[in-house]
Design a protein around this motif. Sequence first.
Motif: not given
Length: 571
Positions: A4-22
């Motif tokens: 009743e307060n908020r019905e819709h949500f939007q989530v952004m997901i990011q995926a990285k390779d090399m375990a997130g290294q530079m």
Amino acid sequence: MNRENREHFQVMIQAKDMAGQMGGLSGTTTVNITLSDVNDNPPRFPQSVYQFSAPESTEIGSPVGRIKATDADIGVNAEMDYSVIGGDGLDTFDIIADRATQEGVITVRKPLNFERKSVYVLKVQVENTRLDPRFSSMGPFRDTATVKVTVEDVDEPPVFERDSYTMEVKEDADAGTTIGSVSAMDPDSSRSLIRYSIDRRTDMDRLFNIHPGNGTIFTLRPLDREETAWHNISVTATEFSNPRQLSRVRVHIRVLDVNDNAPVFATVYETFVCENAKSAQRIQTVSATDVDEPKGGHKFFFSLPPEASMKANFTVKDNRDNTAGILTRRSGFSRAQKSVYLVPVVITDGEFPMQSSTSTLTVRVCSCDRDGNMKVCSAEAYALSTGLSTGALVAILLCVIILLMIVVLFAGLRRQKKKEPLIISKEDVRDNVVSYNDEGGGEEDTQAFDIGTLRNPEAIEDGKQRRDIIPESLYPPAARRAPAGPARDQADVRDFISQRLQENDSDPTAPPYDSLATYAYEGNGSVAESLSSLESATTDADQDYNYLSDWGPRFKKLADLYGGEDSDRDS
């Protein structure tokens, strides 16, 4: 989370390779999340008190007002039911849910009456139709409100005490006898006076009337139960203050039976008695009928009149079961002496006042064999024995006579069609038609014959052999155009008349001597040629009329042929 307060949500997901290294690569995506509803909110009335008004003439089932509760849930979780749970209008009003709008519709359950009660108070409840047990600990999922309904006064028509009335009256009641009364009142607070009247469309014979002030119904003339046992009339009540306000009620009047009709024979009895009948022999069983209807049923008594019982040839035996037997009182009857006996029978009922009548039984004397079977009798008795009435025999005889007349008429018409008509057409007539009505005395009577117009040979149809003159082969056309001498004309007319007379005498279909005989033969040639006065006027004055001297002998011969020595005919 709370939908009743908020019905819709939007989530952004990011995926990285090399375990997130530079130096590694990455990718993103968006996830949209919608919360589904659960029944975690109770319905609520936006106000605690509602007020409505309705006229007292509102019909049952009609809506009075609408109320609506709110619910934060959606879909089936927001469906609500309404009910009346208290108040003084619990049995007068009702509330139902409108599924399309989720509103509560207040309707009338019983008729309203402003004079009886003008204000009603209702306690109305609303609740969800589907409850979720996971949220039962949050408290009751329902709400209540108060509804006040005010009844408005309406000018109503009069109201009768009963829906219908039933009254009784005896059929011998005198005119002006009171049967009963009806009563109506104005339901409004003004209590207007009421005027009563009878709808004359329901009393076309004007048998009843009603007092306009107090509603008393009375008779206008005597009644007859045997004619009409029930009368259904309509009484109208009208307000004096407002004549347009009226109401009607049915009044059923039953006419009670009174013994005012005498019993009579159940049918017309006709029987026969044999000439060789014995004494005390039963020849007929009779019964009676009565249009009255006594409560205990009919009870009839049969007997002979006192004045007829002394020298009676027959007697009546009452069977005590509303029938009686007709018995002979002596042996032997003579059809030649007396062929018909009329037996009077007195029939009396057992009611009060007692009614009686005398009916007559017809007994015919017939010749019978030893077993009592009828052999010779009058036509009426024979018809009775064979099951045919006098009327049936008369009808059969009339039918036979009509058939014979039709046969004779048909034969006459066929015979008339074969006979040659006396006059073929109107153009063949060259002179006036002479008619007479003297039958005459035969061929010797000169008054019995008369020569009418003669037939012209030139008007004869081609190819048809004539029977009224000598064939033309005996008289060539040249000879007919030549002047005819006295001797030849005399023979011509004589032969013509003789031939016609001989044909009529020998023809069985020829008319009688007193009928009209028409001839259309003028003879061969004419000395005068034309006797027109118009033609004479155009010729010289010295025209020769000597041809008249040639016609004198002709008329003389015709007079001798018909009249003989009659001096008037000679002249």
